[in-house]
Write a protein that holds these residues in place. Sequence first.
Motif, PDB file in Angstrom:
ATOM      1  N   GLU A 178      -8.903  61.750  34.000  1.00 34.10           N
ATOM      2  CA  GLU A 178      -8.638  61.570  32.573  1.00 34.10           C
ATOM      3  C   GLU A 178      -9.192  62.741  31.777  1.00 34.10           C
ATOM      4  O   GLU A 178     -10.363  63.106  31.908  1.00 34.10           O
ATOM      5  CB  GLU A 178      -9.275  60.266  32.082  1.00 34.10           C
ATOM      6  CG  GLU A 178      -9.042  59.999  30.608  1.00 34.10           C
ATOM      7  CD  GLU A 178      -9.582  58.651  30.168  1.00 34.10           C
ATOM      8  OE1 GLU A 178      -9.320  58.261  29.016  1.00 34.10           O
ATOM      9  OE2 GLU A 178     -10.269  57.993  30.971  1.00 34.10           O
ATOM     10  N   PHE A 179      -8.356  63.314  30.944  1.00 31.88           N
ATOM     11  CA  PHE A 179      -8.748  64.438  30.079  1.00 31.88           C
ATOM     12  C   PHE A 179      -8.478  64.016  28.641  1.00 31.88           C
ATOM     13  O   PHE A 179      -7.345  64.045  28.185  1.00 31.88           O
ATOM     14  CB  PHE A 179      -7.945  65.683  30.467  1.00 31.88           C
ATOM     15  CG  PHE A 179      -8.354  66.947  29.748  1.00 31.88           C
ATOM     16  CD1 PHE A 179      -9.545  67.042  29.052  1.00 31.88           C
ATOM     17  CD2 PHE A 179      -7.526  68.061  29.781  1.00 31.88           C
ATOM     18  CE1 PHE A 179      -9.913  68.209  28.403  1.00 31.88           C
ATOM     19  CE2 PHE A 179      -7.882  69.239  29.143  1.00 31.88           C
ATOM     20  CZ  PHE A 179      -9.080  69.310  28.450  1.00 31.88           C
ATOM     21  N   ASP A 180      -9.540  63.610  27.954  1.00 31.49           N
ATOM     22  CA  ASP A 180      -9.343  63.068  26.608  1.00 31.49           C
ATOM     23  C   ASP A 180     -10.337  63.615  25.597  1.00 31.49           C
ATOM     24  O   ASP A 180     -10.477  63.067  24.511  1.00 31.49           O
ATOM     25  CB  ASP A 180      -9.433  61.535  26.637  1.00 31.49           C
ATOM     26  CG  ASP A 180     -10.839  61.039  26.934  1.00 31.49           C
ATOM     27  OD1 ASP A 180     -11.659  61.837  27.432  1.00 31.49           O
ATOM     28  OD2 ASP A 180     -11.122  59.856  26.678  1.00 31.49           O
ATOM     29  N   ARG A 181     -11.043  64.676  25.952  1.00 31.29           N
ATOM     30  CA  ARG A 181     -12.027  65.228  25.024  1.00 31.29           C
ATOM     31  C   ARG A 181     -11.913  66.741  24.983  1.00 31.29           C
ATOM     32  O   ARG A 181     -11.545  67.375  25.958  1.00 31.29           O
ATOM     33  CB  ARG A 181     -13.447  64.823  25.440  1.00 31.29           C
ATOM     34  CG  ARG A 181     -13.879  65.391  26.762  1.00 31.29           C
ATOM     35  CD  ARG A 181     -15.280  64.938  27.177  1.00 31.29           C
ATOM     36  NE  ARG A 181     -15.231  63.638  27.814  1.00 31.29           N
ATOM     37  CZ  ARG A 181     -16.269  63.100  28.480  1.00 31.29           C
ATOM     38  NH1 ARG A 181     -17.405  63.740  28.564  1.00 31.29           N
ATOM     39  NH2 ARG A 181     -16.156  61.918  29.045  1.00 31.29           N
ATOM     40  N   GLY A 182     -12.239  67.314  23.820  1.00 26.50           N
ATOM     41  CA  GLY A 182     -12.222  68.751  23.665  1.00 26.50           C
ATOM     42  C   GLY A 182     -13.576  69.349  23.997  1.00 26.50           C
ATOM     43  O   GLY A 182     -14.470  68.677  24.509  1.00 26.50           O
ATOM     44  N   GLN A 183     -13.727  70.618  23.679  1.00 31.75           N
ATOM     45  CA  GLN A 183     -14.959  71.319  24.009  1.00 31.75           C
ATOM     46  C   GLN A 183     -15.868  71.472  22.797  1.00 31.75           C
ATOM     47  O   GLN A 183     -16.834  72.242  22.823  1.00 31.75           O
ATOM     48  CB  GLN A 183     -14.629  72.686  24.588  1.00 31.75           C
ATOM     49  CG  GLN A 183     -13.707  73.539  23.706  1.00 31.75           C
ATOM     50  CD  GLN A 183     -13.595  74.941  24.240  1.00 31.75           C
ATOM     51  OE1 GLN A 183     -14.594  75.623  24.417  1.00 31.75           O
ATOM     52  NE2 GLN A 183     -12.377  75.376  24.509  1.00 31.75           N
ATOM     53  N   GLU A 184     -15.599  70.682  21.727  1.00 27.46           N
ATOM     54  CA  GLU A 184     -16.386  70.825  20.504  1.00 27.46           C
ATOM     55  C   GLU A 184     -17.874  70.538  20.735  1.00 27.46           C
ATOM     56  O   GLU A 184     -18.738  71.123  20.075  1.00 27.46           O
ATOM     57  CB  GLU A 184     -15.850  69.894  19.410  1.00 27.46           C
ATOM     58  CG  GLU A 184     -14.428  70.195  18.951  1.00 27.46           C
ATOM     59  CD  GLU A 184     -13.372  69.637  19.881  1.00 27.46           C
ATOM     60  OE1 GLU A 184     -13.746  68.885  20.811  1.00 27.46           O
ATOM     61  OE2 GLU A 184     -12.172  69.954  19.693  1.00 27.46           O
ATOM     62  N   SER A 185     -18.144  69.624  21.663  1.00 23.04           N
ATOM     63  CA  SER A 185     -19.539  69.252  21.902  1.00 23.04           C
ATOM     64  C   SER A 185     -20.218  70.110  22.968  1.00 23.04           C
ATOM     65  O   SER A 185     -21.393  69.907  23.278  1.00 23.04           O
ATOM     66  CB  SER A 185     -19.617  67.779  22.329  1.00 23.04           C
ATOM     67  OG  SER A 185     -18.883  67.571  23.523  1.00 23.04           O
ATOM     68  N   CYS A 186     -19.500  71.064  23.542  1.00 19.42           N
ATOM     69  CA  CYS A 186     -20.090  71.906  24.584  1.00 19.42           C
ATOM     70  C   CYS A 186     -21.126  72.853  23.990  1.00 19.42           C
ATOM     71  O   CYS A 186     -20.936  73.375  22.884  1.00 19.42           O
ATOM     72  CB  CYS A 186     -19.008  72.718  25.286  1.00 19.42           C
ATOM     73  SG  CYS A 186     -17.774  71.735  26.166  1.00 19.42           S
ATOM     74  N   PRO A 187     -22.211  73.118  24.713  1.00 17.46           N
ATOM     75  CA  PRO A 187     -23.237  74.016  24.192  1.00 17.46           C
ATOM     76  C   PRO A 187     -22.775  75.461  24.089  1.00 17.46           C
ATOM     77  O   PRO A 187     -23.343  76.250  23.346  1.00 17.46           O
ATOM     78  CB  PRO A 187     -24.384  73.869  25.205  1.00 17.46           C
ATOM     79  CG  PRO A 187     -23.722  73.384  26.452  1.00 17.46           C
ATOM     80  CD  PRO A 187     -22.583  72.523  25.999  1.00 17.46           C
ATOM     81  N   GLN A 188     -21.735  75.809  24.839  1.00 16.13           N
ATOM     82  CA  GLN A 188     -21.209  77.164  24.760  1.00 16.13           C
ATOM     83  C   GLN A 188     -19.696  77.092  24.560  1.00 16.13           C
ATOM     84  O   GLN A 188     -19.060  76.102  24.897  1.00 16.13           O
ATOM     85  CB  GLN A 188     -21.521  77.964  26.032  1.00 16.13           C
ATOM     86  CG  GLN A 188     -20.737  77.560  27.271  1.00 16.13           C
ATOM     87  CD  GLN A 188     -21.328  76.351  27.976  1.00 16.13           C
ATOM     88  OE1 GLN A 188     -22.271  75.746  27.490  1.00 16.13           O
ATOM     89  NE2 GLN A 188     -20.769  75.996  29.122  1.00 16.13           N
ATOM     90  N   THR A 189     -19.142  78.155  23.989  1.00 10.72           N
ATOM     91  CA  THR A 189     -17.697  78.200  23.767  1.00 10.72           C
ATOM     92  C   THR A 189     -16.992  78.548  25.079  1.00 10.72           C
ATOM     93  O   THR A 189     -17.358  79.505  25.761  1.00 10.72           O
ATOM     94  CB  THR A 189     -17.341  79.245  22.703  1.00 10.72           C
ATOM     95  OG1 THR A 189     -18.006  78.913  21.483  1.00 10.72           O
ATOM     96  CG2 THR A 189     -15.838  79.284  22.467  1.00 10.72           C
ATOM     97  N   LEU A 190     -16.001  77.736  25.419  1.00  7.93           N
ATOM     98  CA  LEU A 190     -15.237  77.951  26.642  1.00  7.93           C
ATOM     99  C   LEU A 190     -13.805  78.338  26.292  1.00  7.93           C
ATOM    100  O   LEU A 190     -13.219  77.799  25.354  1.00  7.93           O
ATOM    101  CB  LEU A 190     -15.223  76.672  27.482  1.00  7.93           C
ATOM    102  CG  LEU A 190     -16.584  76.108  27.890  1.00  7.93           C
ATOM    103  CD1 LEU A 190     -16.416  74.753  28.554  1.00  7.93           C
ATOM    104  CD2 LEU A 190     -17.308  77.071  28.821  1.00  7.93           C
ATOM    105  N   SER A 191     -13.261  79.246  27.041  1.00  7.69           N
ATOM    106  CA  SER A 191     -11.857  79.607  26.833  1.00  7.69           C
ATOM    107  C   SER A 191     -10.959  78.516  27.394  1.00  7.69           C
ATOM    108  O   SER A 191     -11.357  77.745  28.278  1.00  7.69           O
ATOM    109  CB  SER A 191     -11.550  80.943  27.523  1.00  7.69           C
ATOM    110  OG  SER A 191     -11.611  80.797  28.935  1.00  7.69           O
TER     111      SER A 191
END
Length: 231
Positions: free
Chosen positions: A132-145
């Motif tokens: 399941e893929f239902d979340r973005g990377q907004e909460s990640c500690p680093q920016t991911l491409s």
Amino acid sequence: MARKSRKLVSRVLGALLLVALVAGGVAWWQLRQWTPPRAQFPVQGVEWGLEEGAANWRALAANGASFAYLDASDGAFAKDSTFARHLAGAREAGLAVGAVHRFDPCQPADPQAGNFATIVPRDSELLPPVVEFDRGQESCPQTLSDAAVESELTTLLNQIETHAGKPAILKLSHEAQDQFGIATRLERDLWLSRTYYQPDYGGRPWTLWTANPYRAYEGGEGTVRWVVARE
């Protein structure tokens, strides 16, 4: 005269509010009972996890569920502690069973696949695994491409497929598809979600569809995520 007009307006607004509340209550009751037509979608089932609580699997089978997908693991560490119990209960009631892993784009694929493998047994009778893929990377500690996220998701799918011995299904939210456009680049069967209406945001036909996340069923408490399969 002005006071009478204000009273009339208040009464009219009150009556309209009452009508809206009644209509909303009726619509909610109807939604809780609704499933897609069996003539069009004869194979129907549920997705189940901690948020649903206890399950009456025999009652769910009597209500028309023929399969159950169970939330198993989330990211690199979280597990559903009820998975093994629900797996046994659903099978005892005659349902086909599969497992769902929730992909965390902030974490690498290897420990996520390991987390899935520690709770989901190697069992050829299980349904195809679901990622399941239902979340973005907004909460990640680093920016991911976007390319990095897609690479980790692809690695995770491959590793879970190796463990399960069969191709995985990609369960994709509208938000994740809008952000990453993953459905058009990963050739996996799709599981999409949209209440009441068939979803089309994947850009190609779905295999599984969460049609009603609020389905009540006779013999059980609360609601369940109701899913249909395309034959």
